[in-house]
Design an enzyme around this catalytic site. Structure first.
Site, PDB file in Angstrom:
ATOM      1  N   LYS A  16       0.854  -1.187   0.000  1.00  0.00           N
ATOM      2  CA  LYS A  16       0.000   0.000   0.000  1.00  0.00           C
ATOM      3  C   LYS A  16       0.890   1.238   0.000  1.00  0.00           C
ATOM      4  O   LYS A  16       1.597   1.505   0.967  1.00  0.00           O
ATOM      5  CB  LYS A  16      -0.889   0.050   1.247  1.00  0.00           C
ATOM      6  CG  LYS A  16      -1.879   1.207   1.154  1.00  0.00           C
ATOM      7  CD  LYS A  16      -2.419   1.657   2.495  1.00  0.00           C
ATOM      8  CE  LYS A  16      -1.560   2.658   3.190  1.00  0.00           C
ATOM      9  NZ  LYS A  16      -1.516   3.983   2.544  1.00  0.00           N
ATOM     10  N   GLU A  57      11.293   0.961   9.358  1.00  0.00           N
ATOM     11  CA  GLU A  57      12.298   1.991   9.037  1.00  0.00           C
ATOM     12  C   GLU A  57      11.635   3.330   9.293  1.00  0.00           C
ATOM     13  O   GLU A  57      10.749   3.738   8.543  1.00  0.00           O
ATOM     14  CB  GLU A  57      12.734   1.885   7.569  1.00  0.00           C
ATOM     15  CG  GLU A  57      13.480   0.617   7.222  1.00  0.00           C
ATOM     16  CD  GLU A  57      14.880   0.539   7.814  1.00  0.00           C
ATOM     17  OE1 GLU A  57      15.337   1.514   8.444  1.00  0.00           O
ATOM     18  OE2 GLU A  57      15.512  -0.517   7.668  1.00  0.00           O
ATOM     19  N   CYS A  60      14.759  10.217   4.980  1.00  0.00           N
ATOM     20  CA  CYS A  60      14.916   9.770   6.372  1.00  0.00           C
ATOM     21  C   CYS A  60      16.344   9.959   6.827  1.00  0.00           C
ATOM     22  O   CYS A  60      16.605  10.431   7.929  1.00  0.00           O
ATOM     23  CB  CYS A  60      14.494   8.316   6.489  1.00  0.00           C
ATOM     24  SG  CYS A  60      15.333   7.242   5.320  1.00  0.00           S
ATOM     25  N   GLU A  94      12.368  16.220  13.876  1.00  0.00           N
ATOM     26  CA  GLU A  94      12.733  15.950  12.483  1.00  0.00           C
ATOM     27  C   GLU A  94      11.991  16.952  11.592  1.00  0.00           C
ATOM     28  O   GLU A  94      10.759  16.935  11.536  1.00  0.00           O
ATOM     29  CB  GLU A  94      12.320  14.519  12.127  1.00  0.00           C
ATOM     30  CG  GLU A  94      12.683  14.137  10.717  1.00  0.00           C
ATOM     31  CD  GLU A  94      12.137  12.769  10.317  1.00  0.00           C
ATOM     32  OE1 GLU A  94      11.015  12.415  10.711  1.00  0.00           O
ATOM     33  OE2 GLU A  94      12.839  12.075   9.570  1.00  0.00           O
TER      34      GLU A  94
HETATM   35  P1  NAD Z   1       3.536   8.319   7.691  1.00  0.00           P
HETATM   36  O1  NAD Z   1       3.930   7.466   8.841  1.00  0.00           O
HETATM   37  O2  NAD Z   1       2.570   9.394   7.917  1.00  0.00           O
HETATM   38  O3  NAD Z   1       2.891   7.437   6.522  1.00  0.00           O
HETATM   39  C1  NAD Z   1       3.580   6.358   5.927  1.00  0.00           C
HETATM   40  C2  NAD Z   1       2.583   5.322   5.448  1.00  0.00           C
HETATM   41  O4  NAD Z   1       1.889   4.798   6.562  1.00  0.00           O
HETATM   42  C3  NAD Z   1       1.522   5.842   4.488  1.00  0.00           C
HETATM   43  O5  NAD Z   1       1.287   4.861   3.494  1.00  0.00           O
HETATM   44  C4  NAD Z   1       0.292   5.987   5.384  1.00  0.00           C
HETATM   45  O6  NAD Z   1      -0.932   5.892   4.689  1.00  0.00           O
HETATM   46  C5  NAD Z   1       0.480   4.814   6.324  1.00  0.00           C
HETATM   47  N1  NAD Z   1      -0.198   4.936   7.613  1.00  0.00           N
HETATM   48  C6  NAD Z   1      -0.557   6.055   8.273  1.00  0.00           C
HETATM   49  N2  NAD Z   1      -1.157   5.748   9.446  1.00  0.00           N
HETATM   50  C7  NAD Z   1      -1.140   4.402   9.539  1.00  0.00           C
HETATM   51  C8  NAD Z   1      -1.572   3.473  10.543  1.00  0.00           C
HETATM   52  N3  NAD Z   1      -2.138   3.869  11.673  1.00  0.00           N
HETATM   53  N4  NAD Z   1      -1.355   2.155  10.332  1.00  0.00           N
HETATM   54  C9  NAD Z   1      -0.746   1.721   9.202  1.00  0.00           C
HETATM   55  N5  NAD Z   1      -0.336   2.550   8.207  1.00  0.00           N
HETATM   56  C10 NAD Z   1      -0.527   3.887   8.378  1.00  0.00           C
HETATM   57  O7  NAD Z   1       4.913   8.840   7.094  1.00  0.00           O
HETATM   58  P2  NAD Z   1       5.138   9.839   5.865  1.00  0.00           P
HETATM   59  O8  NAD Z   1       4.712  11.199   6.311  1.00  0.00           O
HETATM   60  O9  NAD Z   1       4.541   9.266   4.629  1.00  0.00           O
HETATM   61  O10 NAD Z   1       6.728   9.781   5.684  1.00  0.00           O
HETATM   62  C11 NAD Z   1       7.580  10.615   6.398  1.00  0.00           C
HETATM   63  C12 NAD Z   1       8.260   9.885   7.525  1.00  0.00           C
HETATM   64  O11 NAD Z   1       8.847   8.677   7.034  1.00  0.00           O
HETATM   65  C13 NAD Z   1       9.417  10.641   8.126  1.00  0.00           C
HETATM   66  O12 NAD Z   1       9.374  10.566   9.535  1.00  0.00           O
HETATM   67  C14 NAD Z   1      10.658   9.914   7.624  1.00  0.00           C
HETATM   68  O13 NAD Z   1      11.792  10.048   8.409  1.00  0.00           O
HETATM   69  C15 NAD Z   1      10.175   8.526   7.533  1.00  0.00           C
HETATM   70  N6  NAD Z   1      10.967   7.747   6.578  1.00  0.00           N
HETATM   71  C16 NAD Z   1      11.845   6.843   7.076  1.00  0.00           C
HETATM   72  C17 NAD Z   1      12.669   6.125   6.218  1.00  0.00           C
HETATM   73  C18 NAD Z   1      13.653   5.125   6.752  1.00  0.00           C
HETATM   74  O14 NAD Z   1      14.161   4.321   5.986  1.00  0.00           O
HETATM   75  N7  NAD Z   1      13.960   5.127   8.024  1.00  0.00           N
HETATM   76  C19 NAD Z   1      12.575   6.329   4.847  1.00  0.00           C
HETATM   77  C20 NAD Z   1      11.651   7.267   4.363  1.00  0.00           C
HETATM   78  C21 NAD Z   1      10.844   7.972   5.251  1.00  0.00           C
END
Ligand code: NAD
Length: 475
Positions: free
Chosen positions: A176, A249, A283, A379
């Site tokens: 997803k 991650e 990230c 962040e």
């Molecule tokens: P997010 O956590 O808001 O969303 C990520 C995904 O999770 C989306 O597909 C979203 O629809 C889904 N999601 C949201 N709520 C959920 C729930 N309760 N249960 C299951 N899925 C849910 O993150 P974002 O805003 O899309 O991305 C930014 C964040 O991602 C930043 O904090 C960044 O550091 C992190 N990130 C980490 C890495 C890594 O490898 N460590 C890589 C890229 C991004």
């Protein structure tokens, strides 16, 4: 459904076929807020269908010979390569990142490279003992159906990071993508289905509630999630019943420390791209910089000079090297953190206010930043770098380590022993020396503390998609 001429309607892929939804959401280009396509809003029924397809495909796929699954990874690399121009354009349109430089073409190049590399990895059984007492063999067996949930910043690269090791080791997948950037992933999985048996990789799209349904689904065996720490914690709770396997991650707040013997003109370029790759929406980007007082002003000047020649604008214009923030929430968050920093005494060296159209926010360098300012402790995930002055290296190390994050960190300077001594003391999954945010398919990557659980990439990354199975035979 809004109607916009030329905006394409994308579909989910379940069991090798397109699956229509009852509702479609418009997906916008963050550079100009135009609608670029429509994504299906998948529901619980579509998810159940996708999981059932993945479960049915698992029985056959997990039993295929290694060589066949390797070949499938190579076929995915090839089909991505054949369609790279289309995929890169989609990524630019839905994320805003530039086509060129460290942008969408770079991302698709990574998808090809990671797919090729994953084809060549293997996890053969190990004989732990073979003597007059016993023959004991350790095997790595697939876990089953993997649920993958991805963010919007590097949507296709992260999809490949989740899907390829999963299928390489014999699992099947339901992915997803983020509702902010689902189109590239919908197309990518459609392409994968041209070279894979039906049901091995399925895609459903939708909002956060669909992610929550995935993380609690009783017939999914493992969740691989890349996104924020807050969501990662929710997923961990939802995945507890049944002991789903997890790879998380999560967010980072990477510190960089510049030692007194660093040459500002030499380190500026690496620090700049370590911090501002994908306009900071990475990230593993450098998110706070600690610079020794003896060279503080020179490092600030060198960064400002470098920033002044990096063009930002619509990613489709090939000379642009940086694009906008991807969505309004992120834009508001960055704006708010910078305003808060200004009120708290930070000095804006360049940037510092929005650019006016789309979600563009300029490269912003903040001098006189201090620990405790929100822009330092949180962040930012945007094109902002707070620069903090230190006198004693012990203070800088303490500052680098004191937050609940631990994705990456870096140290910059000339003397190898001094660099190594600082690297030893930094607490992070990866510590870089004179570079930052550099990743490769054969090098395990993962965070400590609240930055994640488990690792991706390389042999350790493959292991994360397997359970161990010991065959212990009496002699
Ligand atoms: P997010 O956590 O808001 O969303 C990520 C995904 O999770 C989306 O597909 C979203 O629809 C889904 N999601 C949201 N709520 C959920 C729930 N309760 N249960 C299951 N899925 C849910 O993150 P974002 O805003 O899309 O991305 C930014 C964040 O991602 C930043 O904090 C960044 O550091 C992190 N990130 C980490 C890495 C890594 O490898 N460590 C890589 C890229 C991004």
């Amino acid at each position: 459904m809004d109607t916009v001429a030329d905006a394409e309607v994308f579909e989910m892929m379940i069991n090798g076929k397109q699956k229509k939804a009852g509702h479609y959401d418009s997906v916008r280009n963050p550079a100009d807020l135009s609608t670029i396509g429509f994504a299906p809003r998948g529901d619980a029924e579509a998810l159940d269908e996708a999981v059932a397809a993945a479960r049915a495909a698992f029985a056959d796929w997990s039993g295929r010979p290694e060589a066949e699954r390797q070949e499938a990874c190579r076929a995915i690399a090839n089909i991505i390569a054949e369609n790279q121009a289309e995929l890169a354009r989609l990524v630019t349109l839905e994320t805003g990142k530039p086509l060129k430089g460290l942008g969408a073409e770079f991302e698709i190049g990574g998808c090809i490279g990671w797919s090729q590399a994953t084809a060549e990895f293997s996890l053969p059984p190990t004989i732990l003992q073979d003597d007059e007492n016993a023959r004991i063999e350790l095997r790595h067996v697939p876990v089953g159906v993997v649920g993958s949930i991805t963010p919007w910043n590097w949507p296709l690269l992260i999809a490949v990071w989740h899907i390829l090791p999963a299928i390489r080791t014999g699992n099947t997948v339901v992915i997803k993508p983020s509702p902010y950037s689902p189109l590239g992933t919908l197309r990518l999985v459609e392409l994968m289905n041209e070279v894979l048996p039906a049901g091995v990789v399925n895609v459903v799209s939708g909002g956060n509630e669909l992610g929550a349904l995935i993380s609690s689904h009783s017939d999914i065996d493992k969740i691989v999630f890349t996104g924020s720490t807050a969501t990662g914690e929710k997923i961990m709770q939802a995945a507890a019943p049944g002991m789903k396997r997890l790879t998380l991650e999560l967010g980072g707040n990477d510190a960089g420390i510049v030692l007194p013997d660093a040459d500002p003109s030499v380190v500026a370029e690496g620090i700049f791209w370590g911090a501002f790759i994908n306009a900071g929406q990475t990230c593993a980007a450098l998110k706070r910089l600690y610079v020794h007082s003896s060279i503080y002003d020179d490092v600030c000047d060198a960064l400002v000079a470098y920033a002044s020649q990096v063009p930002m604008g619509n990613g489709l214009i090939e000379t642009n090297a940086l694009g906008p923030l991807q969505n309004q929430n992120q834009f508001e968050k960055v704006k708010d953190l910078v305003e808060d920093a200004k009120r708290s005494g930070a000095r804006v060296l360049t940037g510092g206010s929005p650019l006016g159209s789309g979600y563009f926010y300029p490269v912003t360098l903040l001098a006189d930043a201090k620990d405790g300012m929100r822009v330092v402790d949180q962040e930012q995930f945007g094109p902002v770098l707070p620069i903090i002055c230190y006198d004693e290296i012990s203070e800088a190390i303490e500052s680098a380590n004191h937050l609940p994050f631990g994705l990456c960190a870096s140290v910059w300077g000339s003397d190898k022993d001094a660099l190594a001594a600082v690297a030893d003391k930094l607490v992070a999954g990866t510590v870089y020396v004179n570079k930052h945010a550099d990743i490769a398919p054969h090098v395990p990557f993962g965070g400590v503390k609240s930055s994640g659980l488990g690792v991706e990439f390389g042999i350790d990354g493959l292991k994360a998609y397997t359970n161990i199975k010991v065959i212990n035979c009496a002699a």
